[in-house]
Scaffold this motif. Sequence first.
Motif, PDB file in Angstrom:
ATOM      1  N   UNK A  49      25.698  40.981  53.675  1.00 42.06           N
ATOM      2  CA  UNK A  49      24.203  40.563  53.296  1.00 42.06           C
ATOM      3  C   UNK A  49      23.205  41.771  54.008  1.00 42.06           C
ATOM      4  N   UNK A  50      23.467  41.738  55.286  1.00 42.80           N
ATOM      5  CA  UNK A  50      22.430  42.748  56.252  1.00 42.80           C
ATOM      6  C   UNK A  50      22.690  44.175  55.571  1.00 42.80           C
ATOM      7  N   UNK A  51      23.707  44.611  55.384  1.00 46.35           N
ATOM      8  CA  UNK A  51      24.087  46.159  55.171  1.00 46.35           C
ATOM      9  C   UNK A  51      23.457  46.579  53.673  1.00 46.35           C
ATOM     10  N   UNK A  52      23.233  45.554  53.004  1.00 48.70           N
ATOM     11  CA  UNK A  52      22.464  45.940  51.612  1.00 48.70           C
ATOM     12  C   UNK A  52      21.082  46.209  51.813  1.00 48.70           C
ATOM     13  N   UNK A  53      20.568  45.902  52.994  1.00 48.02           N
ATOM     14  CA  UNK A  53      19.126  46.004  53.031  1.00 48.02           C
ATOM     15  C   UNK A  53      18.399  45.087  52.332  1.00 48.02           C
ATOM     16  N   UNK A  54      17.163  45.376  52.053  1.00 50.59           N
ATOM     17  CA  UNK A  54      16.169  44.309  51.173  1.00 50.59           C
ATOM     18  C   UNK A  54      15.651  43.118  51.931  1.00 50.59           C
ATOM     19  N   UNK A  55      15.113  42.161  51.211  1.00 56.30           N
ATOM     20  CA  UNK A  55      14.453  41.121  51.992  1.00 56.30           C
ATOM     21  C   UNK A  55      15.142  40.380  53.083  1.00 56.30           C
ATOM     22  N   UNK A  56      16.380  39.859  52.863  1.00 56.21           N
ATOM     23  CA  UNK A  56      17.340  39.114  53.825  1.00 56.21           C
ATOM     24  C   UNK A  56      17.448  40.071  55.165  1.00 56.21           C
ATOM     25  N   UNK A  57      17.599  41.387  55.092  1.00 54.78           N
ATOM     26  CA  UNK A  57      17.637  42.189  56.411  1.00 54.78           C
ATOM     27  C   UNK A  57      16.373  42.172  56.969  1.00 54.78           C
ATOM     28  N   UNK A  58      15.442  42.407  56.039  1.00 55.40           N
ATOM     29  CA  UNK A  58      13.885  42.514  56.613  1.00 55.40           C
ATOM     30  C   UNK A  58      13.467  41.254  57.285  1.00 55.40           C
ATOM     31  N   UNK A  59      13.611  39.997  56.642  1.00 57.74           N
ATOM     32  CA  UNK A  59      13.240  38.912  57.201  1.00 57.74           C
ATOM     33  C   UNK A  59      14.100  38.352  58.540  1.00 57.74           C
ATOM     34  N   UNK A  60      15.321  38.590  58.129  1.00 58.82           N
ATOM     35  CA  UNK A  60      16.138  37.631  59.021  1.00 58.82           C
ATOM     36  C   UNK A  60      17.275  38.471  59.777  1.00 58.82           C
ATOM     37  N   UNK A  61      16.688  39.801  59.994  1.00 63.67           N
ATOM     38  CA  UNK A  61      17.835  40.648  60.879  1.00 63.67           C
ATOM     39  C   UNK A  61      18.171  39.825  62.302  1.00 63.67           C
ATOM     40  N   UNK A  62      17.185  39.070  63.031  1.00 61.24           N
ATOM     41  CA  UNK A  62      17.489  38.413  63.943  1.00 61.24           C
ATOM     42  C   UNK A  62      18.404  37.138  64.103  1.00 61.24           C
ATOM     43  N   UNK A  63      18.914  36.753  62.751  1.00 65.99           N
ATOM     44  CA  UNK A  63      19.602  35.446  62.573  1.00 65.99           C
ATOM     45  C   UNK A  63      20.866  35.672  63.439  1.00 65.99           C
ATOM     46  N   UNK A  64      21.317  34.729  64.092  1.00 68.05           N
ATOM     47  CA  UNK A  64      22.487  34.780  64.781  1.00 68.05           C
ATOM     48  C   UNK A  64      23.413  33.566  64.325  1.00 68.05           C
ATOM     49  N   UNK A  65      24.494  33.788  64.047  1.00 73.93           N
ATOM     50  CA  UNK A  65      25.637  32.971  63.561  1.00 73.93           C
ATOM     51  C   UNK A  65      26.236  32.383  64.677  1.00 73.93           C
ATOM     52  N   UNK A  89      17.120  26.182  64.835  1.00 74.45           N
ATOM     53  CA  UNK A  89      18.448  25.852  64.763  1.00 74.45           C
ATOM     54  C   UNK A  89      18.530  25.470  63.202  1.00 74.45           C
ATOM     55  N   UNK A  90      19.631  26.356  62.565  1.00 73.88           N
ATOM     56  CA  UNK A  90      19.653  25.987  60.961  1.00 73.88           C
ATOM     57  C   UNK A  90      21.284  25.435  60.905  1.00 73.88           C
ATOM     58  N   UNK A  91      21.230  24.283  60.309  1.00 77.33           N
ATOM     59  CA  UNK A  91      22.590  23.603  60.059  1.00 77.33           C
ATOM     60  C   UNK A  91      22.548  23.555  58.507  1.00 77.33           C
ATOM     61  N   UNK A  92      23.687  24.287  57.817  1.00 79.21           N
ATOM     62  CA  UNK A  92      23.977  24.389  56.330  1.00 79.21           C
ATOM     63  C   UNK A  92      25.180  23.877  56.063  1.00 79.21           C
ATOM     64  N   UNK A  93      25.107  23.176  55.146  1.00 78.79           N
ATOM     65  CA  UNK A  93      26.558  22.509  54.465  1.00 78.79           C
ATOM     66  C   UNK A  93      26.382  22.779  53.159  1.00 78.79           C
ATOM     67  N   UNK A 104      34.880  34.798  58.830  1.00 74.68           N
ATOM     68  CA  UNK A 104      34.494  35.085  57.424  1.00 74.68           C
ATOM     69  C   UNK A 104      33.044  35.075  57.076  1.00 74.68           C
ATOM     70  N   UNK A 105      32.457  34.003  57.687  1.00 72.96           N
ATOM     71  CA  UNK A 105      31.141  33.852  57.457  1.00 72.96           C
ATOM     72  C   UNK A 105      30.390  35.146  58.010  1.00 72.96           C
ATOM     73  N   UNK A 106      30.688  35.622  59.385  1.00 73.44           N
ATOM     74  CA  UNK A 106      30.173  36.727  59.839  1.00 73.44           C
ATOM     75  C   UNK A 106      30.338  38.235  59.022  1.00 73.44           C
ATOM     76  N   UNK A 107      31.419  38.110  58.389  1.00 74.05           N
ATOM     77  CA  UNK A 107      31.782  39.247  57.672  1.00 74.05           C
ATOM     78  C   UNK A 107      30.711  39.263  56.380  1.00 74.05           C
ATOM     79  N   UNK A 108      30.573  38.320  55.757  1.00 74.40           N
ATOM     80  CA  UNK A 108      29.583  37.911  54.614  1.00 74.40           C
ATOM     81  C   UNK A 108      28.339  38.167  54.971  1.00 74.40           C
TER      82      UNK A 108
END
Length: 152
Positions: A14-30, A101-105, A6-10
């Motif tokens: 986010x990435x498909x919308x383009x914009x800043x998230x896609x530009x800055x964090x395109x290499x982010x791996x879940x 390493x990013x741990x989010x809660x 589910x989180x991968x789908x979300x």
Amino acid sequence: MAALQHVKRVWTNFLSQGGYDAHALSGLKLVSATKGSCLCELDVAPQHLNRLGGCHGGLLSTIVDVGGSLAIAAEDMHATGVSTDLNVSFVSGAKLGDKLSITSRCDKVGGTLAYTTVEITVGDKVVALGRHTKYVRLAHKANKEMKLDGQA
């Protein structure tokens, strides 16, 4: 749907919308996700550096923003709301080639606000600690509508 899928789908949305998230964090791996939490990784690349060669504080703040959103998504939310407050404490630095390493809660999802905590580390070293609050009242409505429309 399992939390990770589910989180991968979300995140893909986010990435498909383009914009800043896609530009800055395109290499982010879940890496993993369970109900209300997720673990991501990001290799620090040249575009992530400040003028002194360290990981830019704006990037770390963006990671807290997105990490908090993904933790809310891990609560089976498709829409994740809008930011109302973001706090980041920069504890130490990161450099080119480091693996963040990013741990989010998600600490709580209420009817109006959601509260999240994000920790960014390199190995055993804490780089930044963040808190992110999001307005989710309209997100709850959107999530309900998506489920009724069969999109969820």
